[in-house]
Design an enzyme around this catalytic site. Structure first.
Site, short mmCIF file in Angstrom:
data_model
loop_
_atom_site.label_atom_id
_atom_site.label_comp_id
_atom_site.label_asym_id
_atom_site.label_seq_id
_atom_site.Cartn_x
_atom_site.Cartn_y
_atom_site.Cartn_z
N ARG A 160 -2.52 -8.92 9.95
CA ARG A 160 -1.83 -8.51 8.62
C ARG A 160 -0.41 -8.48 8.84
O ARG A 160 0.06 -7.79 9.75
CB ARG A 160 -2.46 -7.13 8.05
CG ARG A 160 -3.89 -6.99 8.32
CD ARG A 160 -4.47 -5.75 7.80
NE ARG A 160 -3.99 -5.50 6.41
CZ ARG A 160 -4.99 -5.51 5.27
NH1 ARG A 160 -6.36 -5.81 5.45
NH2 ARG A 160 -4.52 -5.56 4.08
N ALA B 164 -10.05 -0.01 -2.66
CA ALA B 164 -9.33 1.06 -3.25
C ALA B 164 -9.94 1.41 -4.80
O ALA B 164 -9.88 2.60 -4.97
CB ALA B 164 -7.98 0.38 -3.32
N ARG C 68 0.81 -1.33 0.25
CA ARG C 68 -0.06 0.12 0.02
C ARG C 68 0.87 1.00 -0.01
O ARG C 68 0.47 2.27 -0.92
CB ARG C 68 -0.98 0.10 1.02
CG ARG C 68 -1.75 1.24 1.45
CD ARG C 68 -2.32 1.32 2.53
NE ARG C 68 -3.24 2.73 2.92
CZ ARG C 68 -2.61 3.89 3.04
NH1 ARG C 68 -1.29 3.93 3.53
NH2 ARG C 68 -3.26 4.96 3.23
N ASP D 41 -13.66 5.88 1.44
CA ASP D 41 -13.77 5.41 2.45
C ASP D 41 -14.85 6.46 3.31
O ASP D 41 -15.61 5.77 4.25
CB ASP D 41 -12.78 4.95 3.69
CG ASP D 41 -12.27 3.45 3.08
OD1 ASP D 41 -12.67 3.09 1.92
OD2 ASP D 41 -11.18 3.23 3.71
C1 LIG Z 1 -2.68 4.42 7.57
C2 LIG Z 1 -3.38 3.48 6.48
C3 LIG Z 1 -2.85 2.08 6.05
C4 LIG Z 1 -3.82 1.39 5.47
N1 LIG Z 1 -3.26 0.23 5.12
C5 LIG Z 1 -4.31 -0.65 4.40
C6 LIG Z 1 -3.89 -1.80 3.85
O1 LIG Z 1 -2.63 -2.28 4.08
N2 LIG Z 1 -4.51 -2.51 2.99
C7 LIG Z 1 -5.67 -1.96 2.47
O2 LIG Z 1 -6.63 -2.75 1.75
N3 LIG Z 1 -6.18 -0.83 2.97
C8 LIG Z 1 -5.60 -0.10 3.81
N4 LIG Z 1 -5.92 1.07 4.11
C9 LIG Z 1 -7.35 1.70 3.54
C10 LIG Z 1 -7.42 1.95 2.11
O3 LIG Z 1 -6.01 2.78 1.99
C11 LIG Z 1 -8.57 2.54 1.93
O4 LIG Z 1 -9.54 1.61 2.28
C12 LIG Z 1 -8.82 2.76 0.50
O5 LIG Z 1 -7.73 3.09 -0.21
C13 LIG Z 1 -9.65 4.23 0.36
O6 LIG Z 1 -8.73 5.18 0.61
P1 LIG Z 1 -9.35 6.58 1.05
O7 LIG Z 1 -8.57 7.58 0.60
O8 LIG Z 1 -10.81 6.93 1.15
O9 LIG Z 1 -9.07 6.72 2.73
P2 LIG Z 1 -7.84 6.70 3.59
O10 LIG Z 1 -6.83 5.69 2.92
O11 LIG Z 1 -8.17 6.50 5.05
O12 LIG Z 1 -7.10 8.25 3.59
C14 LIG Z 1 -7.59 9.28 4.29
C15 LIG Z 1 -6.53 10.35 4.36
O13 LIG Z 1 -7.25 11.49 4.75
C16 LIG Z 1 -6.47 12.08 5.87
N5 LIG Z 1 -7.25 12.77 6.81
C17 LIG Z 1 -8.17 12.32 7.78
N6 LIG Z 1 -8.64 13.31 8.29
C18 LIG Z 1 -8.50 14.45 7.78
C19 LIG Z 1 -8.57 15.70 8.31
N7 LIG Z 1 -9.33 16.09 9.10
N8 LIG Z 1 -7.99 16.73 7.59
C20 LIG Z 1 -6.91 16.50 6.47
N9 LIG Z 1 -6.69 15.09 6.50
C21 LIG Z 1 -7.42 14.29 6.99
C22 LIG Z 1 -5.80 10.67 6.42
O14 LIG Z 1 -4.65 11.23 7.42
C23 LIG Z 1 -5.61 9.91 5.32
O15 LIG Z 1 -4.45 10.58 4.58
C24 LIG Z 1 -5.10 2.10 4.85
C25 LIG Z 1 -5.65 3.31 5.45
C26 LIG Z 1 -4.65 4.12 6.28
C27 LIG Z 1 -5.03 5.43 6.74
#
Ligand SMILES: Cc1cc2nc3c(=O)[nH]c(=O)nc-3n(C[C@H](O)[C@H](O)[C@H](O)COP(=O)(O)OP(=O)(O)OC[C@H]3O[C@@H](n4cnc5c(N)ncnc54)[C@H](O)[C@@H]3O)c2cc1C
Length: 430
Positions: A197, A329, A117, A316
């Site tokens: 994991r 993702a 990731r 998410d």
């Molecule tokens: C640290 C981490 C590790 C992960 N590891 C895995 C994995 O190994 N395998 C897997 O399948 N999925 C993993 N996931 C989940 C996966 O990335 C998500 O399910 C998918 O990719 C959707 O991503 P997203 O961008 O909606 O959410 P996320 O990946 O959760 O990203 C959200 C981002 O928003 C930022 N954020 C949150 N609140 C605020 C705020 N108030 N102001 C500014 N920024 C903010 C966070 O720091 C983060 O960078 C992980 C998520 C995270 C955060």
């Protein structure tokens, strides 16, 4: 400063704030830049490398990776570090081989990219930077606002208001934007499961006669299926790195965090009667390389957009997925593609229409994909092996063309006019 060597549409005049630099936020920012919108991306984490170290395997299916192919240079870098398998070997938990599911025919649909990731995230992040997207780290969004007069939406960061034409909330499962959109706090429910994991270099695995076959001949991908547990293992980078994950019943002591440590000896307690391959792999996990991740569930939200349709939830924030869907993702990437396209087609004067169209185009598809997670889990965890031995394909992953052979950008271009016409109030007769 926008990089002029990277192709993009002429400026649309639309100012977009994206909150969160995860996969969803980065994809939305890149896609908005491609469409000529002007983007500011706010991420609360100060040191982006911190979140690149966290996490293990993540999967993009052909429908998600379609977008990467439109971002110059990205897909080649991803494929260089991705798992090089086109199959999944499935076993009974006591060790007997059941079936090989081939994904080779899916090549015609696009690319499957499975990798670390953090490393894949870094490739996308570097691409966003290379395009010249205005990324501001260490900016935690505290609140959201929107108004019709003046027509704007914005966020509050460090007590200061920042306004734009539209805000895209991509802050992951703990989204603050969700409260703004829904008007109430929405809490996760326990799915009843958690996931161990692990990801680590394969040196010790290669020395162990019981498990060395997993890593010494290049990449592999295997699944072991037992009552209420599935265990997936893969090796990557020519077998140099290895990862495994398995679901287990959540006893309520685990946190919804990507950093909650797990202990191999605790993990082994769930695996009584499982085959030596699984035991040896768990035992070979180096200290500090195992996490225990609580799997929560959220009911589908009634809407992805705010009352005045100037703030949109994506990724998410809008729809967390169970890992057995293998779509969380990819769907987060599709969100950004569709939203940026709707903004392109609506133009600056009709931003609320663009957001309503985004919701309309995405809502049914996302929830149909989300519903597949529990189906696959039950297919594995409740497998009737008397039937499986006669028809092993019944434990194959569900891989359907409507979901995987799909180009979200093309679909949005095709659907937008019809969707927008149905959403717009009829014009008064002259
Ligand atoms: C640290 C981490 C590790 C992960 N590891 C895995 C994995 O190994 N395998 C897997 O399948 N999925 C993993 N996931 C989940 C996966 O990335 C998500 O399910 C998918 O990719 C959707 O991503 P997203 O961008 O909606 O959410 P996320 O990946 O959760 O990203 C959200 C981002 O928003 C930022 N954020 C949150 N609140 C605020 C705020 N108030 N102001 C500014 N920024 C903010 C966070 O720091 C983060 O960078 C992980 C998520 C995270 C955060």
């Amino acid at each position: 400063m926008a990089n002029d060597n990277i192709p993009r549409l002429p400026p649309s005049g639309i100012k977009v704030i994206v909150v969160g630099a995860g996969f969803a936020g980065l994809a939305a920012a890149i896609e908005c830049d491609r469409k000529g919108h002007s983007v500011t991306l706010l991420e609360k984490v100060e040191d982006i490398e911190e979140i690149m170290r966290i996490g293990d395997i993540i999967s993009f299916d052909p429908n998600g990776s379609k977008a990467f192919e439109r971002w110059p240079g990205v897909v080649d870098k991803m494929e260089a570090i991705a798992r090089q398998t086109t199959w999944l070997d499935l076993y009974h938990h006591e060790g007997k081989f059941a079936t090989r599911q081939s994904f080779a025919h899916e090549k015609a649909w696009g690319r499957r990219i499975n990798g670390h990731r953090g490393q894949l995230h870094n490739i996308i992040y570097q691409h966003a930077k290379a395009r010249g997207v205005d990324i501001r780290l260490g900016k935690r969004v505290e609140d959201y606002f929107e108004s019709d007069h003046p027509p704007e939406a914005g966020v509050v960061v460090g007590g200061e208001r920042m306004a734009a034409d539209v805000v895209i909330a991509a802050e992951g499962v703990r989204s603050r934007g969700r409260k703004m959109v829904l008007g109430f706090d929405e809490n996760p429910k326990s799915s009843g499961y958690a996931v161990y994991r692990a990801w680590f270099p394969s040196d010790e695995v290669a020395k162990n006669p019981v498990i060395k076959h997993l890593v010494v001949n290049g990449d592999t991908h295997q699944g072991f299926i037992g009552p209420d547990i599935h265990f997936l293992a893969s090796s990557i980078k020519g077998g140099k790195e290895v990862n495994w994950v398995f679901t287990h019943i959540d006893d309520g002591n685990i946190e919804e965090s990507w950093q909650f440590p797990g202990k191999p000896e605790e993990a082994l307690k769930y695996l009584g009667g499982w085959c030596p391959v699984v035991h040896e792999l768990v035992k070979s996990t180096p200290p500090g390389r195992l996490i225990d991740h609580k799997l929560v569930y959220r009911d589908p939200l009634p809407t992805f957009i705010s009352p005045q349709a100037r703030i949109a939830l994506i990724g998410d924030s809008a729809h967390p997925f169970l890992p057995t869907s293998i779509q969380g993702a990819s769907q987060s990437i599709e969100d950004g593609v569709v939203l940026a396209t709707c903004l392109e087609l609506s133009g600056k004067s009709k931003i609320p229409l663009a957001l309503r169209a985004y919701e309309k185009i995405r809502y049914g598809r996302v929830h149909r994909a989300q519903a597949m997670g529990p189906v696959t889990r039950e297919r594995w965890h409740k497998a009737d092996w008397n039937k499986v031995w006669k028809n092993p394909e019944m434990i194959h992953l569900i891989r359907e063309p409507w979901l995987l052979n799909f180009d979200a950008e093309r679909d949005a271009y095709e659907k937008y006019d019809e969707v927008a016409a149905a959403l717009e109030p009829p014009r008064a007769r002259l």
